[in-house]
Design a protein around this motif. Structure first.
Motif, PDB file in Angstrom:
ATOM      1  N   ILE A   1      -9.728   0.960 -27.129  1.00  0.00           N
ATOM      2  CA  ILE A   1      -8.809   1.340 -28.206  1.00  0.00           C
ATOM      3  C   ILE A   1      -7.550   1.982 -27.629  1.00  0.00           C
ATOM      4  N   ALA A   2      -7.712   2.828 -26.623  1.00  0.00           N
ATOM      5  CA  ALA A   2      -6.543   3.436 -25.971  1.00  0.00           C
ATOM      6  C   ALA A   2      -5.643   2.359 -25.385  1.00  0.00           C
ATOM      7  N   LEU A   3      -6.228   1.389 -24.698  1.00  0.00           N
ATOM      8  CA  LEU A   3      -5.426   0.309 -24.103  1.00  0.00           C
ATOM      9  C   LEU A   3      -4.705  -0.505 -25.171  1.00  0.00           C
ATOM     10  N   MET A   4      -5.385  -0.799 -26.276  1.00  0.00           N
ATOM     11  CA  MET A   4      -4.750  -1.560 -27.354  1.00  0.00           C
ATOM     12  C   MET A   4      -3.588  -0.777 -27.951  1.00  0.00           C
TER      13      MET A   4
ATOM     14  N   VAL B   1     -11.408   9.316 -25.738  1.00  0.00           N
ATOM     15  CA  VAL B   1     -10.746   9.438 -24.442  1.00  0.00           C
ATOM     16  C   VAL B   1      -9.392  10.111 -24.685  1.00  0.00           C
ATOM     17  N   ILE B   2      -9.052  11.018 -23.790  1.00  0.00           N
ATOM     18  CA  ILE B   2      -7.777  11.731 -23.886  1.00  0.00           C
ATOM     19  C   ILE B   2      -6.883  11.228 -22.764  1.00  0.00           C
ATOM     20  N   VAL B   3      -5.742  10.665 -23.153  1.00  0.00           N
ATOM     21  CA  VAL B   3      -4.778  10.127 -22.205  1.00  0.00           C
ATOM     22  C   VAL B   3      -3.439  10.784 -22.492  1.00  0.00           C
ATOM     23  N   ASN B   4      -2.954  11.550 -21.533  1.00  0.00           N
ATOM     24  CA  ASN B   4      -1.648  12.188 -21.696  1.00  0.00           C
ATOM     25  C   ASN B   4      -1.589  13.001 -22.990  1.00  0.00           C
ATOM     26  N   ASP B   5      -2.646  13.761 -23.261  1.00  0.00           N
ATOM     27  CA  ASP B   5      -2.771  14.627 -24.434  1.00  0.00           C
ATOM     28  C   ASP B   5      -2.888  13.890 -25.762  1.00  0.00           C
TER      29      ASP B   5
ATOM     30  N   LEU C   1      -7.959   1.284 -17.899  1.00  0.00           N
ATOM     31  CA  LEU C   1      -7.283   2.491 -18.375  1.00  0.00           C
ATOM     32  C   LEU C   1      -7.000   3.441 -17.216  1.00  0.00           C
ATOM     33  N   GLN C   2      -7.958   3.599 -16.326  1.00  0.00           N
ATOM     34  CA  GLN C   2      -7.754   4.459 -15.158  1.00  0.00           C
ATOM     35  C   GLN C   2      -6.647   3.899 -14.261  1.00  0.00           C
ATOM     36  N   ASP C   3      -6.617   2.583 -14.077  1.00  0.00           N
ATOM     37  CA  ASP C   3      -5.546   1.947 -13.285  1.00  0.00           C
ATOM     38  C   ASP C   3      -4.192   2.233 -13.908  1.00  0.00           C
TER      39      ASP C   3
ATOM     40  N   LYS D   1      -1.098   4.373 -12.334  1.00  0.00           N
ATOM     41  CA  LYS D   1       0.186   3.682 -12.169  1.00  0.00           C
ATOM     42  C   LYS D   1       1.343   4.500 -12.735  1.00  0.00           C
ATOM     43  N   VAL D   2       1.129   5.153 -13.874  1.00  0.00           N
ATOM     44  CA  VAL D   2       2.216   5.905 -14.508  1.00  0.00           C
ATOM     45  C   VAL D   2       2.185   7.392 -14.183  1.00  0.00           C
ATOM     46  N   GLY D   3       1.243   7.799 -13.330  1.00  0.00           N
ATOM     47  CA  GLY D   3       1.222   9.184 -12.875  1.00  0.00           C
ATOM     48  C   GLY D   3       0.513  10.174 -13.783  1.00  0.00           C
ATOM     49  N   ILE D   4      -0.349   9.675 -14.668  1.00  0.00           N
ATOM     50  CA  ILE D   4      -1.158  10.573 -15.489  1.00  0.00           C
ATOM     51  C   ILE D   4      -2.316  11.023 -14.616  1.00  0.00           C
ATOM     52  N   SER D   5      -2.525  12.319 -14.543  1.00  0.00           N
ATOM     53  CA  SER D   5      -3.497  12.844 -13.593  1.00  0.00           C
ATOM     54  C   SER D   5      -4.899  12.312 -13.819  1.00  0.00           C
ATOM     55  N   THR D   6      -5.368  12.363 -15.034  1.00  0.00           N
ATOM     56  CA  THR D   6      -6.760  11.974 -15.280  1.00  0.00           C
ATOM     57  C   THR D   6      -6.959  11.635 -16.737  1.00  0.00           C
ATOM     58  N   THR D   7      -7.869  10.716 -16.988  1.00  0.00           N
ATOM     59  CA  THR D   7      -8.310  10.471 -18.356  1.00  0.00           C
ATOM     60  C   THR D   7      -9.622  11.225 -18.516  1.00  0.00           C
ATOM     61  N   MET D   8      -9.824  11.816 -19.675  1.00  0.00           N
ATOM     62  CA  MET D   8     -11.034  12.597 -19.906  1.00  0.00           C
ATOM     63  C   MET D   8     -11.757  12.044 -21.126  1.00  0.00           C
ATOM     64  N   TYR D   9     -13.075  11.947 -21.004  1.00  0.00           N
ATOM     65  CA  TYR D   9     -13.911  11.440 -22.092  1.00  0.00           C
ATOM     66  C   TYR D   9     -14.737  12.562 -22.688  1.00  0.00           C
ATOM     67  N   GLU D  10     -14.784  12.585 -24.013  1.00  0.00           N
ATOM     68  CA  GLU D  10     -15.664  13.501 -24.747  1.00  0.00           C
ATOM     69  C   GLU D  10     -16.613  12.618 -25.551  1.00  0.00           C
ATOM     70  N   THR D  11     -17.888  12.681 -25.232  1.00  0.00           N
ATOM     71  CA  THR D  11     -18.869  11.814 -25.884  1.00  0.00           C
ATOM     72  C   THR D  11     -19.886  12.668 -26.624  1.00  0.00           C
TER      73      THR D  11
END
Length: 103
Positions: free
Chosen positions: A71-74, A45-49, A14-16, A20-30
């Protein structure tokens, strides 16, 4: 042992993708729940809002975060945002997660 190793690749993939697409960061809330002698964890996980929630009730934080990343990758793959995936590690990890949930 190979299946166990494959279980912990989702956050890296997911980080890769994010880089690759220029998203600054993925953030996890656990979050941690349950009694202190038997805690369980859930993660988002929050990816691109966009928020992707893990499956419920993992025995540790890392597994919950890996589930959220999976789940985000799927979902990103289903939506066509990710074109290339290697499904073999994904399948091994899903089988391991099912086994862990049943134990």
């Amino acid at each position: 042992m190979q299946g166990v190793l494959n279980c912990y690749v989702f956050k890296r993939h997911l980080q890769d993708y994010a880089q690759k697409v220029g998203i600054s960061t993925t953030m996890y809330e656990t979050t941690k729940g349950g009694p202190s002698h038997e805690p369980f964890f859930m993660s988002t996980v929050i990816v691109n809002d966009v928020r992707y929630k893990s499956l419920p009730q993992f025995m540790n934080r890392e597994a919950a975060e890996q589930s959220a990343a999976e789940i985000a990758l799927m979902e990103l793959t289903k939506s066509g945002q990710i074109q290339e995936t290697n499904t073999q590690p994904l399948l091994a990890a899903i089988l391991l997660l099912i086994h862990l949930l049943l134990v």
